[in-house]
Design a protein around this motif. Structure first.
Motif, PDB file in Angstrom:
ATOM      1  N   ILE A 220      65.045  62.100 -19.112  1.00  0.00           N
ATOM      2  CA  ILE A 220      64.139  61.422 -18.186  1.00  0.00           C
ATOM      3  C   ILE A 220      62.716  61.559 -18.716  1.00  0.00           C
ATOM      4  O   ILE A 220      62.363  62.581 -19.296  1.00  0.00           O
ATOM      5  CB  ILE A 220      64.283  62.025 -16.766  1.00  0.00           C
TER       6      ILE A 220
ATOM      7  N   LEU B  26      59.016  62.243 -18.194  1.00  0.00           N
ATOM      8  CA  LEU B  26      58.122  62.898 -17.253  1.00  0.00           C
ATOM      9  C   LEU B  26      56.685  62.771 -17.736  1.00  0.00           C
ATOM     10  O   LEU B  26      56.433  62.592 -18.930  1.00  0.00           O
ATOM     11  CB  LEU B  26      58.477  64.385 -17.116  1.00  0.00           C
TER      12      LEU B  26
ATOM     13  N   THR C   5      58.081  61.866 -12.422  1.00  0.00           N
ATOM     14  CA  THR C   5      58.846  60.897 -13.200  1.00  0.00           C
ATOM     15  C   THR C   5      57.916  59.733 -13.511  1.00  0.00           C
ATOM     16  O   THR C   5      57.223  59.223 -12.637  1.00  0.00           O
ATOM     17  CB  THR C   5      60.079  60.423 -12.419  1.00  0.00           C
TER      18      THR C   5
ATOM     19  N   VAL D 139      63.284  54.775 -12.313  1.00  0.00           N
ATOM     20  CA  VAL D 139      64.037  56.026 -12.387  1.00  0.00           C
ATOM     21  C   VAL D 139      64.923  56.171 -11.142  1.00  0.00           C
ATOM     22  O   VAL D 139      64.537  55.790 -10.039  1.00  0.00           O
ATOM     23  CB  VAL D 139      63.084  57.230 -12.550  1.00  0.00           C
TER      24      VAL D 139
END
Length: 176
Positions: free
Chosen positions: A103, A105, A133, A138
């Motif tokens: 993911i 960030l 995020t 997401v």
């Protein structure tokens, strides 16, 4: 979990750059209220609707009030976001310990020195880390803001980043 637009509060000395996600709009206090947010689901693109003046819910609720629109251009907001991504995703970034492969960030680290005067060397430090995020689509949007007192001798804001790394791993899984 509903997405919220976080904004600075001018009367309390808050950060007026909080409009970075909204293309330069600083929102009124009621936008952080769940009632004003409406029925947005995690991952919905509420930022573009806000930037277009429709509010967080696409215009369904009339409770949204914008204090300042066009505070700074969208390209500047994008540059700020890219810089915050580097904090977490560049190996030399101060928040790199929270980096994940699964993911994207973005974040900001910092320390606040608590001391009696500029010359004071005995004061303490508060370390902080804000991480979120960075992608609009997401599946699990997330924002963590952490502060820890007395970090001067234990790694400053790096100590806070490592604590948040553990929280991220617990919440999102190892992701590596």
């Amino acid at each position: 979990m509903k997405p919220y637009l976080v904004r600075g509060n001018e009367s309390s000395g808050g950060d007026k750059t909080a409009g970075k996600e909204s293309g330069g709009i600083v929102a009124g206090e009621n936008l952080a209220d769940e009632k004003a947010v409406g029925d947005n689901q995690p991952g919905e693109n509420f930022v573009d609707e806000t930037a277009a003046g429709k509010g967080l819910d696409g215009g369904k609720n009339s409770g949204a009030e914008f204090w300042l629109q066009g505070l700074f251009p969208a390209d500047i907001a994008a540059q700020v976001l890219e810089g915050m991504k580097k904090v977490v995703n560049n190996p030399e970034g101060t928040g790199y310990a929270a980096h994940r492969e699964d993911i994207v960030l973005a974040g900001k680290t910092g320390t606040a020195e608590i001391k009696a005067s500029v010359a004071d060397t005995e004061g303490t430090e508060i370390g902080w880390f804000a991480v979120f995020t960075a992608e609009k689509d997401v599946r699990t949007p997330l924002l963590i803001v952490s502060m820890v007192e007395n970090v001067k001798e234990i790694g400053g804001s790096g100590y806070v980043v490592n604590k948040d790394k553990n929280v991220l791993e617990e919440y999102l899984g190892s992701g590596q």
